[in-house]
Design an enzyme around this catalytic site. Sequence first.
Site, PDB file in Angstrom:
ATOM      1  N   ASP A 141       0.861  -1.189   0.000  1.00 32.96           N
ATOM      2  CA  ASP A 141       0.000   0.000   0.000  1.00 32.96           C
ATOM      3  C   ASP A 141       0.890   1.229   0.000  1.00 32.96           C
ATOM      4  OD1 ASP A 141      -2.307   1.800   0.459  1.00 32.96           O
ATOM      5  OD2 ASP A 141      -3.338  -0.056   0.976  1.00 32.96           O
ATOM      6  N   HIS A 156      -2.919   3.245  -4.548  1.00 35.46           N
ATOM      7  CA  HIS A 156      -2.316   2.752  -3.304  1.00 35.46           C
ATOM      8  C   HIS A 156      -0.940   2.145  -3.585  1.00 35.46           C
ATOM      9  CE1 HIS A 156      -5.543   3.631  -0.518  1.00 35.46           C
ATOM     10  NE2 HIS A 156      -6.426   3.144  -1.360  1.00 35.46           N
ATOM     11  N   GLU A 165      -9.958   3.009  -5.065  1.00 38.57           N
ATOM     12  CA  GLU A 165      -9.557   4.379  -4.779  1.00 38.57           C
ATOM     13  C   GLU A 165      -8.421   4.871  -5.686  1.00 38.57           C
ATOM     14  OE1 GLU A 165     -10.868   4.690  -0.139  1.00 38.57           O
ATOM     15  OE2 GLU A 165      -8.899   3.795  -0.474  1.00 38.57           O
TER      16      GLU A 165
HETATM   17  C1  ACM Z   1     -10.841  -0.281   0.852  1.00 41.57           C
HETATM   18  O1  ACM Z   1     -11.293  -0.288   2.011  1.00 41.57           O
HETATM   19  N1  ACM Z   1     -10.263   0.804   0.379  1.00 41.57           N
HETATM   20  C2  ACM Z   1     -10.944  -1.439  -0.010  1.00 41.57           C
END
Ligand code: ACM
Length: 761
Positions: free
Chosen positions: A190, A262, A325
């Site tokens: 991440d 991410h 995201e």
């Molecule tokens: C997430 O909680 N961004 C998958």
Amino acid sequence: MISFLFKNSSLLIASLIAYFFTALSYNVHAQDIIPAPSEKSGSSELNIKLISNIYSKDKEFNTDIQVFNSYLKKMGFPILLIKESKANCVILEFDKKMKDEEYTFEISPANNIKIKGKSSGIFYGLMSLLQLRNTATISSYSSIHDYPAFQWRGMHLDVSRHYFPTDFIKKYIDLLALHKFNTFHWHLTDDQGWRIEIKKYPLLTTVGSKRHETIVDKNFEPYIGDGKPVEGFYTQDEIKDIVKYATDRHINVVPEIEMPGHAMAALAAYPQYSCNRTPLDVMTKWGVSDDVYCTKDSTFTFIKNILDEVMKLFPSKYIHIGGDEVPKTRWKRCEICQENIKKNNLKDEHELQSYFIKKIDTYVTSKGRSIIGWDEILEGGLAPNAAVMSWRGEEGGIEASKQKHHVVMSPGTHCYYDHYQGNRTTEPLAIGGFTPIEKVYSYDPIPEQLNQEQASYIMGAQANVWTEYIATPEHVEYMILPRMCALSEVLWTGKSKPGFEDFKIRLKYHFSFLDKWNVYYARSVYDITPSLKVNNGSLEVSLTSNYNDGNIYYALDGLSPDTSMTTYTKDAPILIDGSTTIKAQYFENGEPMGHEYSQDFIIHNGIGKTITSTPEPSKYYNKGGMPKLLDGIAGKTPRYSDEWLGWSGENPFILIDLGEDKLLNSLSLYTLQEENNWIYLPEKIDIEVGTTMKNFISAKTFSKMEIESNYKENSPLDMRFDNMILGRYIRILLKCAPKIPAGKPGQGENAWLFLSEISID
Ligand code: ACM
Ligand code: ZN
């Protein structure tokens, strides 16, 4: 010890009865297992503590026996000898007619137990036996036939936001096995850290696994860091060891390599795969970064090479590729990305994201595996072979199943264990939300609106454990336990689950099991739940606890309650007619259980009076409606949404009717400033008072400057009138802050205005 007595059956029965009554032992039934078995029947008796041997003709169960024995040992129980014996023996029998994971458990003469199944079924039978071994002296049932409702019974763990050592990963896997979970979703990469060794790209770990510090609590604006470096990653050897450890416990490890967003840790190591190609840092605060992988060809080579190593390490059919995201900011301004949109006839950047995921889907599929991604991978078109993990509610999962794609449900509403599980004032700081164990238990992964065929695509569900605010193994344990016990029943027992009332009783015994495993768990299930009845001028507070074996004690003098204080009587609410604090606590056997409940109540002239607002608060922040502002409870920070009403883009015009004329001195308004969450103080407050609806006079005006200089977190804006005013009606006009200025979070959007109580004196 007493085994010499068991020479003939009448003595056996006599001894069992004697043992039962003298040892004060709890007579355990099959229902004491968590997750509850799907089917159980009969009644016969077995002294579990006498069981001393375990035997199978089939060598393939040796690992299962070893794991079982290692768990016995961990709990301080004698291990079972692997030998055939005529009595007190667990006999494991391979049964090829059974499905994977299914088992039967039967008591046979001479205090023997027979467990039948295939390998995973045998293992689950042993896990049931282990739980019985803990609580039972005598078990009195004759058979269990057990099998799971869902094939994907998962727990996720984010090791990027915080790194957890391999010993803890194994402990986590043990906890999964014990509760009959079969999937460990390992979130390895991440923005805040890359945690898997990739031999071809050493910088991923030498650079990407390190961040120079971590944000302190929620200090985003202004940012405060703790100055302490964080690092850590898993070597390929460690990963192989963990995958084997999990396999031995019938758990599949699904690795997650996040893309295209991410990815800051990877891009800090290899900025050439970003759109801007400028140096980047491993992030030290939480959130979503604009920098994501560029869609250039070399990025795909890089990712494919990484996935090659990942697929070698993890035999899992599913490889999780993230996909959540992904801001499109960089792609919009990147020549290569824009060129890719044109070249591939894509409509926009959303289709570019879909293009990205489809390329990875094709590659992973060509290797005989499948991708799974967060529900954003639906946007711009789902890749042909992709499964979807639905997290922003269930909608993504519903849509994917209608498109005949496989789905794992993990909606934030029920499956996010980074959320609070009890009252915010007593729980450790969490990201937000409220997901108490009752709510977890109530979950059904199959949405009502799906037909049978669509429902068949729902593989199951999992809980996600994001670790922004969870830095230690103990804290992870606290967040997952006992919520994962409830989820295990949702996923294993499914529709035959006996209900929360039954579950909570078993949970108490299960705690003693967890104690022997040396794990932390939350006792928030013992917390008191208050309910409030607002009368005209006074309040009635009722207190309940999940358990009735003990008593609730309370105090109104600010002291913490003990058993010498007033006992709360069920159905006799506490009457509050003057401002006070209630402190209450549930006790069993003289011991406090769960957290202390503490609540301040403000009694004022407005309690329970009529109040309206034009416009109404936003539907997102209107729990309880306008009467919430006259219920004697002021919201606190950290903000808990249910206590606050919110308006956005429109100025609330509030009207209060006190029912009769009162002499009024002042008004105290509980409002909020949280720029990070787009919440601003009002710009101006006008208060008017009238004896009728026609003769309002101005009582007070508060300017922006007065509001700002008087505002203090967790206390009201006190607006004292210049003179006492007689009136029945109060009008309050609040002017919202203008659109959020540049440079602030949410710039250009409407500011929010929040209120939680209007105290009238
Ligand atoms: C997430 O909680 N961004 C998958
Ligand atoms: Zn680009």
